[in-house]
Design a protein around this motif. Sequence first.
Motif, mmCIF file in Angstrom:
data_model
loop_
_atom_site.group_PDB
_atom_site.id
_atom_site.type_symbol
_atom_site.label_atom_id
_atom_site.label_comp_id
_atom_site.label_asym_id
_atom_site.label_seq_id
_atom_site.Cartn_x
_atom_site.Cartn_y
_atom_site.Cartn_z
ATOM 1 N N SER A 11 0.812 -1.040 0.076
ATOM 2 C CA SER A 11 0.156 0.014 0.093
ATOM 3 C C SER A 11 0.831 1.402 -0.014
ATOM 4 O O SER A 11 2.077 1.169 0.199
ATOM 5 C CB SER A 11 -0.935 0.089 1.304
ATOM 6 O OG SER A 11 -0.075 0.279 2.434
ATOM 7 N N TYR A 12 0.249 2.342 -0.048
ATOM 8 C CA TYR A 12 1.037 3.665 -0.016
ATOM 9 C C TYR A 12 1.824 3.701 1.405
ATOM 10 O O TYR A 12 3.039 3.937 1.212
ATOM 11 C CB TYR A 12 -0.069 4.852 -0.223
ATOM 12 C CG TYR A 12 0.612 6.052 -0.121
ATOM 13 C CD1 TYR A 12 0.921 6.955 -1.159
ATOM 14 C CD2 TYR A 12 1.041 6.664 1.006
ATOM 15 C CE1 TYR A 12 1.476 7.895 -1.285
ATOM 16 C CE2 TYR A 12 1.591 8.155 0.967
ATOM 17 C CZ TYR A 12 1.796 8.808 -0.045
ATOM 18 O OH TYR A 12 2.552 10.016 0.091
ATOM 19 N N ALA A 13 1.211 3.619 2.296
ATOM 20 C CA ALA A 13 1.628 3.597 3.629
ATOM 21 C C ALA A 13 3.099 2.535 3.916
ATOM 22 O O ALA A 13 3.985 2.995 4.481
ATOM 23 C CB ALA A 13 0.592 3.470 4.753
ATOM 24 N N ALA A 14 2.634 1.510 3.390
ATOM 25 C CA ALA A 14 3.856 0.468 3.594
ATOM 26 C C ALA A 14 4.899 0.674 2.542
ATOM 27 O O ALA A 14 5.991 0.556 2.970
ATOM 28 C CB ALA A 14 3.140 -1.083 3.117
ATOM 29 N N THR A 15 4.830 1.522 1.493
ATOM 30 C CA THR A 15 5.675 1.655 0.609
ATOM 31 C C THR A 15 6.658 3.013 1.326
ATOM 32 O O THR A 15 7.940 2.831 1.300
ATOM 33 C CB THR A 15 5.238 2.340 -0.683
ATOM 34 O OG1 THR A 15 4.553 1.355 -1.372
ATOM 35 C CG2 THR A 15 6.274 2.722 -1.616
ATOM 36 N N VAL A 16 6.057 3.886 1.866
ATOM 37 C CA VAL A 16 6.713 4.859 2.674
ATOM 38 C C VAL A 16 7.347 4.530 3.699
ATOM 39 O O VAL A 16 8.753 4.880 4.021
ATOM 40 C CB VAL A 16 5.619 6.034 3.013
ATOM 41 C CG1 VAL A 16 6.105 6.982 4.196
ATOM 42 C CG2 VAL A 16 4.765 6.629 2.024
ATOM 43 N N ARG A 17 7.065 3.655 4.378
ATOM 44 C CA ARG A 17 7.452 2.971 5.669
ATOM 45 C C ARG A 17 8.893 2.136 5.120
ATOM 46 O O ARG A 17 9.690 2.244 5.843
ATOM 47 C CB ARG A 17 6.702 2.275 6.310
ATOM 48 C CG ARG A 17 7.288 1.502 7.738
ATOM 49 C CD ARG A 17 6.206 0.893 8.499
ATOM 50 N NE ARG A 17 5.385 -0.064 7.901
ATOM 51 C CZ ARG A 17 4.370 -0.158 7.647
ATOM 52 N NH1 ARG A 17 3.453 0.901 7.879
ATOM 53 N NH2 ARG A 17 3.532 -1.026 6.881
ATOM 54 N N ARG A 18 8.549 1.538 4.257
ATOM 55 C CA ARG A 18 9.803 0.643 3.638
ATOM 56 C C ARG A 18 10.834 1.516 3.228
ATOM 57 O O ARG A 18 12.016 1.203 3.656
ATOM 58 C CB ARG A 18 9.407 -0.472 2.737
ATOM 59 C CG ARG A 18 10.549 -1.089 1.734
ATOM 60 C CD ARG A 18 10.137 -2.090 0.873
ATOM 61 N NE ARG A 18 9.251 -1.437 -0.244
ATOM 62 C CZ ARG A 18 9.973 -0.857 -1.159
ATOM 63 N NH1 ARG A 18 11.096 -0.717 -1.268
ATOM 64 N NH2 ARG A 18 9.137 -0.296 -2.242
#
Length: 297
Positions: free
Chosen positions: A236-243
């Motif tokens: 997801s967008y949030a998971a991409t940012v976190r990674r």
Amino acid sequence: MRWSTGDHAPGEQFAAWRELICAAFLALTPESDLRGAFAGDVEQWRLGGLALARIASQRQTVRRTEDDIARSPVHGYYANLQVRGTSLMAQGGRSTLLRPGELGLVDTGRPFRFEFGSDFEQLSFFVPRPLLEGPVPTAAAVPTRAGVGAAVRLALESVPAVRRPERLAVHAAGMLAIALDPTVPAPVRSPRTHAAALADIEEHLSDDDLSPATTARRLGVSVRYVHGLFSAQPESYAATVRRLRLEKASRDLRDPSRAHLRVIDIATEAGFVNVASFHRAFRKAFGRTPHQVRTHP
């Protein structure tokens, strides 16, 4: 050729830095409030009449004054590619803020100013004036996400790694001249792709307000559309940012030039507001704590 303030005794680093950047570049006037324990590193590649330098250092302001120009009246341009951190570039009444991945030029024959508010890294490419004919827009960002500008960025990043760097540097200067030509259409990044959203995230990874809403605003689409771009992706967008933020923090923890920074500083610069959540996420992602990665990279 490489220079480092770490080769000098404590208390002498900033004086050494003044001499270092003048030896690597032209006569310049740096200023910083970190005089007592200043850290900086410059690596330079001489490429015939061209030159490329990688600068990694702490916050400072660097000026080229009229006196500096009189002491070293070399006429050409520095094309600076921001790698890490940000820099405010100002010349001739114009200014622009360079973020990672962005490129801007200054004319060495006129006074200019760089302001680095935090730790930073840049690639600085010197091009003699005859290689960039016509009016050259200084203190203005050159698009590097697509088109010829993207080729310039890739070439500068690749110069240190190739066997004949001087040949690639000549091509980089030629492509830069094309990228600056006002008759060449500016590259258009389609707002309707996952790649465009990913590029926006990477450009603004350290921003406190990075969110689907800010990405949507910059791409000119709705928040729902941004979420839709990630719906068919593994993350997801949030998971991409976190990674991406965790990967940045991991790289910085392993970087010897950033050893003077606290873990909390690296976490904040990577975009993490809550340090406790950063530690939990980091250990979950890499199986080790930030401290363990730093001490045993």
